[in-house]
Design a protein around this motif. Structure first.
Motif, PDB file in Angstrom:
ATOM      1  N   LEU A  85       0.811  -1.221   0.000  1.00 46.34           N
ATOM      2  CA  LEU A  85       0.000   0.000   0.000  1.00 46.34           C
ATOM      3  C   LEU A  85       0.841   1.267   0.000  1.00 46.34           C
ATOM      4  CD1 LEU A  85      -3.067  -0.472   2.381  1.00 46.34           C
ATOM      5  CD2 LEU A  85      -3.078   0.137  -0.036  1.00 46.34           C
ATOM      6  N   ASP A  86       2.072   1.173   0.455  1.00 50.26           N
ATOM      7  CA  ASP A  86       2.923   2.364   0.482  1.00 50.26           C
ATOM      8  C   ASP A  86       3.287   2.863  -0.915  1.00 50.26           C
ATOM      9  OD1 ASP A  86       2.751   2.555   3.194  1.00 50.26           O
ATOM     10  OD2 ASP A  86       4.738   1.712   3.588  1.00 50.26           O
ATOM     11  N   ARG A  87       2.970   2.095  -1.939  1.00 45.78           N
ATOM     12  CA  ARG A  87       3.154   2.588  -3.315  1.00 45.78           C
ATOM     13  C   ARG A  87       2.070   3.595  -3.690  1.00 45.78           C
ATOM     14  NH1 ARG A  87       3.274  -1.570  -7.623  1.00 45.78           N
ATOM     15  NH2 ARG A  87       3.612   0.317  -8.852  1.00 45.78           N
ATOM     16  N   LEU A  88       1.028   3.727  -2.873  1.00 41.69           N
ATOM     17  CA  LEU A  88      -0.033   4.694  -3.130  1.00 41.69           C
ATOM     18  C   LEU A  88       0.514   6.091  -2.836  1.00 41.69           C
ATOM     19  CD1 LEU A  88      -2.861   5.709  -3.687  1.00 41.69           C
ATOM     20  CD2 LEU A  88      -3.544   4.893  -1.430  1.00 41.69           C
ATOM     21  N   ALA A  89       0.722   6.869  -3.912  1.00 41.42           N
ATOM     22  CA  ALA A  89       1.306   8.209  -3.774  1.00 41.42           C
ATOM     23  C   ALA A  89       0.239   9.287  -3.629  1.00 41.42           C
ATOM     24  CB  ALA A  89       2.197   8.522  -4.976  1.00 41.42           C
ATOM     25  N   GLN A  90      -0.927   9.109  -4.273  1.00 40.88           N
ATOM     26  CA  GLN A  90      -1.955  10.148  -4.259  1.00 40.88           C
ATOM     27  C   GLN A  90      -3.298   9.567  -4.661  1.00 40.88           C
ATOM     28  OE1 GLN A  90      -1.338  13.709  -3.637  1.00 40.88           O
ATOM     29  NE2 GLN A  90      -3.537  13.513  -3.310  1.00 40.88           N
ATOM     30  N   VAL A  91      -4.337   9.936  -3.937  1.00 38.63           N
ATOM     31  CA  VAL A  91      -5.697   9.708  -4.412  1.00 38.63           C
ATOM     32  C   VAL A  91      -5.969  10.874  -5.360  1.00 38.63           C
ATOM     33  CG1 VAL A  91      -8.122   9.443  -3.801  1.00 38.63           C
ATOM     34  CG2 VAL A  91      -6.346   8.648  -2.217  1.00 38.63           C
ATOM     35  N   VAL A  92      -6.246  10.573  -6.620  1.00 43.67           N
ATOM     36  CA  VAL A  92      -6.417  11.624  -7.621  1.00 43.67           C
ATOM     37  C   VAL A  92      -7.877  12.057  -7.719  1.00 43.67           C
ATOM     38  CG1 VAL A  92      -6.159  12.197 -10.077  1.00 43.67           C
ATOM     39  CG2 VAL A  92      -4.415  10.813  -8.910  1.00 43.67           C
ATOM     40  N   LYS A  93      -8.788  11.083  -7.851  1.00 43.18           N
ATOM     41  CA  LYS A  93     -10.198  11.425  -8.023  1.00 43.18           C
ATOM     42  C   LYS A  93     -11.089  10.309  -7.535  1.00 43.18           C
ATOM     43  CE  LYS A  93     -13.798  13.109 -10.921  1.00 43.18           C
ATOM     44  NZ  LYS A  93     -14.330  13.555 -12.139  1.00 43.18           N
ATOM     45  N   LEU A  94     -12.199  10.692  -6.901  1.00 43.89           N
ATOM     46  CA  LEU A  94     -13.271   9.765  -6.563  1.00 43.89           C
ATOM     47  C   LEU A  94     -14.530  10.205  -7.285  1.00 43.89           C
ATOM     48  CD1 LEU A  94     -13.009   9.393  -2.666  1.00 43.89           C
ATOM     49  CD2 LEU A  94     -11.951   7.964  -4.433  1.00 43.89           C
ATOM     50  N   THR A  95     -15.288   9.244  -7.772  1.00 42.70           N
ATOM     51  CA  THR A  95     -16.617   9.518  -8.295  1.00 42.70           C
ATOM     52  C   THR A  95     -17.579   8.675  -7.472  1.00 42.70           C
ATOM     53  OG1 THR A  95     -15.738   9.899 -10.512  1.00 42.70           O
ATOM     54  CG2 THR A  95     -18.109   9.518 -10.330  1.00 42.70           C
ATOM     55  N   GLY A  96     -18.447   9.357  -6.734  1.00 45.68           N
ATOM     56  CA  GLY A  96     -19.362   8.676  -5.836  1.00 45.68           C
ATOM     57  C   GLY A  96     -20.794   8.763  -6.312  1.00 45.68           C
ATOM     58  N   PHE A  97     -21.497   7.647  -6.188  1.00 46.17           N
ATOM     59  CA  PHE A  97     -22.909   7.555  -6.560  1.00 46.17           C
ATOM     60  C   PHE A  97     -23.703   7.200  -5.312  1.00 46.17           C
ATOM     61  CE2 PHE A  97     -20.248   6.419 -10.120  1.00 46.17           C
ATOM     62  CZ  PHE A  97     -20.747   7.203 -11.148  1.00 46.17           C
ATOM     63  N   VAL A  98     -24.788   7.911  -5.080  1.00 46.64           N
ATOM     64  CA  VAL A  98     -25.601   7.723  -3.887  1.00 46.64           C
ATOM     65  C   VAL A  98     -27.036   7.414  -4.315  1.00 46.64           C
ATOM     66  CG1 VAL A  98     -26.452   8.820  -1.777  1.00 46.64           C
ATOM     67  CG2 VAL A  98     -24.152   9.363  -2.627  1.00 46.64           C
ATOM     68  N   ALA A  99     -27.575   6.297  -3.829  1.00 46.49           N
ATOM     69  CA  ALA A  99     -28.983   5.968  -4.087  1.00 46.49           C
ATOM     70  C   ALA A  99     -29.825   7.006  -3.349  1.00 46.49           C
ATOM     71  CB  ALA A  99     -29.295   4.559  -3.613  1.00 46.49           C
ATOM     72  N   SER A 100     -30.560   7.805  -4.114  1.00 45.03           N
ATOM     73  CA  SER A 100     -31.221   8.981  -3.554  1.00 45.03           C
ATOM     74  C   SER A 100     -32.702   9.012  -3.894  1.00 45.03           C
ATOM     75  CB  SER A 100     -30.573  10.254  -4.111  1.00 45.03           C
ATOM     76  OG  SER A 100     -29.189  10.273  -3.855  1.00 45.03           O
ATOM     77  N   ALA A 101     -33.500   9.322  -2.892  1.00 41.07           N
ATOM     78  CA  ALA A 101     -34.920   9.559  -3.112  1.00 41.07           C
ATOM     79  C   ALA A 101     -35.077  10.914  -3.797  1.00 41.07           C
ATOM     80  CB  ALA A 101     -35.656   9.566  -1.776  1.00 41.07           C
ATOM     81  N   PRO A 102     -36.202  11.131  -4.502  1.00 46.57           N
ATOM     82  CA  PRO A 102     -36.431  12.438  -5.124  1.00 46.57           C
ATOM     83  C   PRO A 102     -36.317  13.562  -4.082  1.00 46.57           C
ATOM     84  CG  PRO A 102     -38.068  10.869  -5.879  1.00 46.57           C
ATOM     85  CD  PRO A 102     -37.297  10.197  -4.773  1.00 46.57           C
ATOM     86  N   GLY A 103     -35.604  14.606  -4.445  1.00 45.57           N
ATOM     87  CA  GLY A 103     -35.448  15.750  -3.562  1.00 45.57           C
ATOM     88  C   GLY A 103     -34.256  15.675  -2.632  1.00 45.57           C
ATOM     89  N   PHE A 104     -33.598  14.518  -2.523  1.00 44.42           N
ATOM     90  CA  PHE A 104     -32.419  14.407  -1.662  1.00 44.42           C
ATOM     91  C   PHE A 104     -31.244  15.057  -2.380  1.00 44.42           C
ATOM     92  CE2 PHE A 104     -28.647  12.161  -0.003  1.00 44.42           C
ATOM     93  CZ  PHE A 104     -28.801  12.422   1.351  1.00 44.42           C
TER      94      PHE A 104
END
Length: 153
Positions: A85-104
């Motif tokens: 894991l020490d080879r991990l130099a940088q988290v560059v980008k996350l794309t997150g998806f959230v199950a959402s009710a209308p209006g959330f």
């Protein structure tokens, strides 16, 4: 164990086994020093964390689900680096998806569960760009799915 493993232990966290793909794709792909990790679903020790978020009271539950996604992302990085894991130099980008009710509209607060955790574990190397998107449904009925791009050394 390296410094990232030591930090996880300090926080009382254990990475799950890197989840296997559920369809015809690879869990990660390295191109040069960039590692692209497929979407990781919210899954805890008892199985998938499911549901749709619809109100302010749901944010903490969603944050916990997003943190589970971050643990799986790190497990995939560990698999891709042969356990280092020490080879991990940088988290560059996350794309997150959230199950959402209308209006959330609090998807960013939910995905903060992953973002805050990665910064807690990695310090400045955990700071990243990000998108947080609402969806009417996610695979297997999960609450959160997050994909990531990482730079390796």
């Amino acid at each position: 164990m390296g410094r990232i493993d030591d930090r996880l232990a300090e926080l009382g966290e254990t990475l799950p086994d890197a989840p296997s793909p559920a369809a015809n794709y690879v869990p990660y792909l390295q191109v040069g020093d960039m590692l692209y990790v497929s979407g990781q679903i919210s899954q805890g020790p008892d199985g998938p964390i499911t549901g749709t978020l619809g109100g302010p009271g749901d944010i903490e539950t969603g944050r916990d689900a997003a943190k589970c996604c971050a643990l799986s992302l790190l497990a995939q990085v560990r698999a891709a680096t042969g356990g280092d894991l020490d080879r991990l130099a940088q988290v560059v980008k996350l794309t997150g998806f959230v199950a959402s009710a209308p209006g959330f509209t609090d998807q960013p607060k939910v995905i903060n569960g992953a973002s805050d955790f990665l910064v807690e574990v990695l310090g400045d190397a955990g700071r990243h760009t990000r998108s947080a998107v609402g969806a009417s449904a996610l695979p297997l009925g999960v609450m959160v799915e997050i994909e990531g791009i990482f730079r390796l050394s």
